[in-house]
Design an enzyme around this catalytic site. Structure first.
Site, PDB file in Angstrom:
ATOM      1  N   HIS A 122      -0.466   4.916   7.113  1.00 17.43           N
ATOM      2  CA  HIS A 122       0.215   5.522   5.964  1.00 17.43           C
ATOM      3  C   HIS A 122       0.501   6.995   6.194  1.00 17.43           C
ATOM      4  O   HIS A 122      -0.235   7.683   6.907  1.00 17.43           O
ATOM      5  CB  HIS A 122      -0.624   5.341   4.693  1.00 17.43           C
ATOM      6  N   SER A 158       0.800  -1.221   0.000  1.00 20.81           N
ATOM      7  CA  SER A 158       0.000   0.000   0.000  1.00 20.81           C
ATOM      8  C   SER A 158       0.830   1.267   0.000  1.00 20.81           C
ATOM      9  O   SER A 158       0.330   2.343  -0.337  1.00 20.81           O
ATOM     10  CB  SER A 158      -0.936   0.003   1.210  1.00 20.81           C
ATOM     11  N   ASP A 176      -3.386   8.292   7.644  1.00 17.39           N
ATOM     12  CA  ASP A 176      -4.279   7.417   8.396  1.00 17.39           C
ATOM     13  C   ASP A 176      -3.440   6.672   9.434  1.00 17.39           C
ATOM     14  O   ASP A 176      -2.305   7.051   9.702  1.00 17.39           O
ATOM     15  CB  ASP A 176      -5.080   6.490   7.474  1.00 17.39           C
TER      16      ASP A 176
END
Length: 376
Positions: free
Chosen positions: A320, A39, A317
């Protein structure tokens, strides 16, 4: 001898023509970039998967020109910014979105929750592990071979490209340190597990080499115990930091090992994500709290308004980082002169060294052809 000189001249002209086709027409420092990872690098490959690891909704992408694309941040990922530093005209498209893209410029195969091990991240749902990302790359290599006139020409072209591999976080966050889903921590010590990951990663790098890769950037793991999802009472989860550090140290050693294997004719550099734990964070006033309201997996809640001062936040978040922090890390990867950050050189030096070597080879090649022609 006259015939031989004509052959040399013809070959030199052909070589220069090919060089012009792939380099001179563009200002980019590399003709193409291929991205493998999780991610931290995903740009949309998870959008249509049955997974909780998705980010193609607001407030993700709030500062990205195209809005929410599947990037797990408010704007650009670290590799997006490196792409800009490299002078590539556009961001590298996700494999899932290559139908109208120029695959000769590269493809992004990264997938949220993916790991080196196939099962890592499966607790979140479907994902594209590193092994599956390589399978997708083979599909692209076949298409490139069709465009360039054969696999041999495709491999010659791909040998000029940069391969960016940033993966391993989920092998810890969503495997080893998730005992309710995985028994890994009861089977292996930190040292044993890191060695297994390195061995499997090495096999994947060998597979990339087989289809043409020659220039690699390998990214170490960040301070995983210091992401907001793992912070408790303001303190980092040190066991996770310790375990992931062992992996990064072994990855750096792997770079030395592979660079010393002259038979493979490839070059590797190591860049250190862990730098984010120790560099000067001037301007970032919020370092342990996420900018957006988050759900059970640490992801932003759909359509919730994020913090307005996100340039001051390290984390977007619970897992990340923000565009602002990604720019800091991308700059370190690209320009740092500290061996703890980039080893044995930074990305800028890496790509410019290759350009210089190729330029010198061309000059010598043409010089030889001219000498043969003059001799006649």
């Amino acid at each position: 001898m006259y015939c031989e000189s004509k052959i040399w001249l013809a070959l030199s002209l052909l070589f220069v023509a090919n060089y012009n086709q792939y380099y001179v027409h563009a200002e980019s420092k590399v003709p193409c970039l291929f991205i493998f990872g999780d991610s931290l690098s995903d740009s949309g490959n998870n959008n249509n998967l049955a997974t909780n690891a998705k980010s193609n909704f607001k407030p993700y992408g709030i500062d990205f020109p195209a809005g929410p694309t599947g990037r797990f941040t408010n704007g650009r990922t670290t590799i997006d910014i490196i792409t800009q530093f490299l002078g590539l005209e556009n961001f590298i498209p996700a494999f899932a979105n290559t139908s109208n893209s120029d695959i000769l410029k590269g493809v992004n195969y990264a997938s949220g929750s993916a790991g080196i091990r196939d099962e890592s991240g499966g607790n979140s749902g479907a994902h594209i592990s590193l092994g599956l990302q390589l399978e997708n790359h083979r599909v692209i290599v076949t298409q490139i071979a069709s465009k360039l006139g054969g696999l041999k020409k495709a491999k010659q072209y791909l040998g000029k490209c940069l391969y960016y591999v940033n993966i391993g976080s989920n092998d810890y966050l969503n495997n080893y340190f998730l005992p309710e889903y995985y028994p890994t921590s009861t089977i292996y010590t930190y040292e044993q597990y890191a060695e297994i990951l390195i061995q499997e990663l090495t096999l994947n790098l060998e597979a990339l080499h087989y289809v043409g890769a020659r220039k690699y950037v390998l990214v170490g793991l960040g301070s995983l115990g210091c992401i907001p999802l793992r912070i408790s009472d303001g303190s980092c989860f040190q066991p996770l930091n310790s375990a992931s550090l062992i992996f990064s140290e072994k990855l750096k050693s792997l770079v030395d090992q592979l660079n010393n294997e002259t038979s493979i004719n490839s070059k590797f550099i190591f860049v250190n994500s862990r730098t984010s734990a120790v560099i000067d964070a001037k301007g970032f006033t919020v370092k342990t709290v996420a900018c957006c309201a988050f759900g059970s997996y640490g992801e932003c809640i759909h359509d919730q308004r994020p913090c307005p001062n996100r340039r001051e936040y390290v984390f977007w978040d619970e897992n990340h980082t923000t565009d602002a922090w990604n720019k800091v890390i991308a700059t370190i990867f690209y320009n740092s002169s500290y061996p703890d950050s980039t080893y044995p050189m930074n990305i800028k030096q890496f790509v410019e060294q290759n350009i210089k070597m190729e330029s010198e080879f061309i000059k010598e090649f043409i010089s030889q052809s001219n000498r043969l022609y003059v001799d006649e």
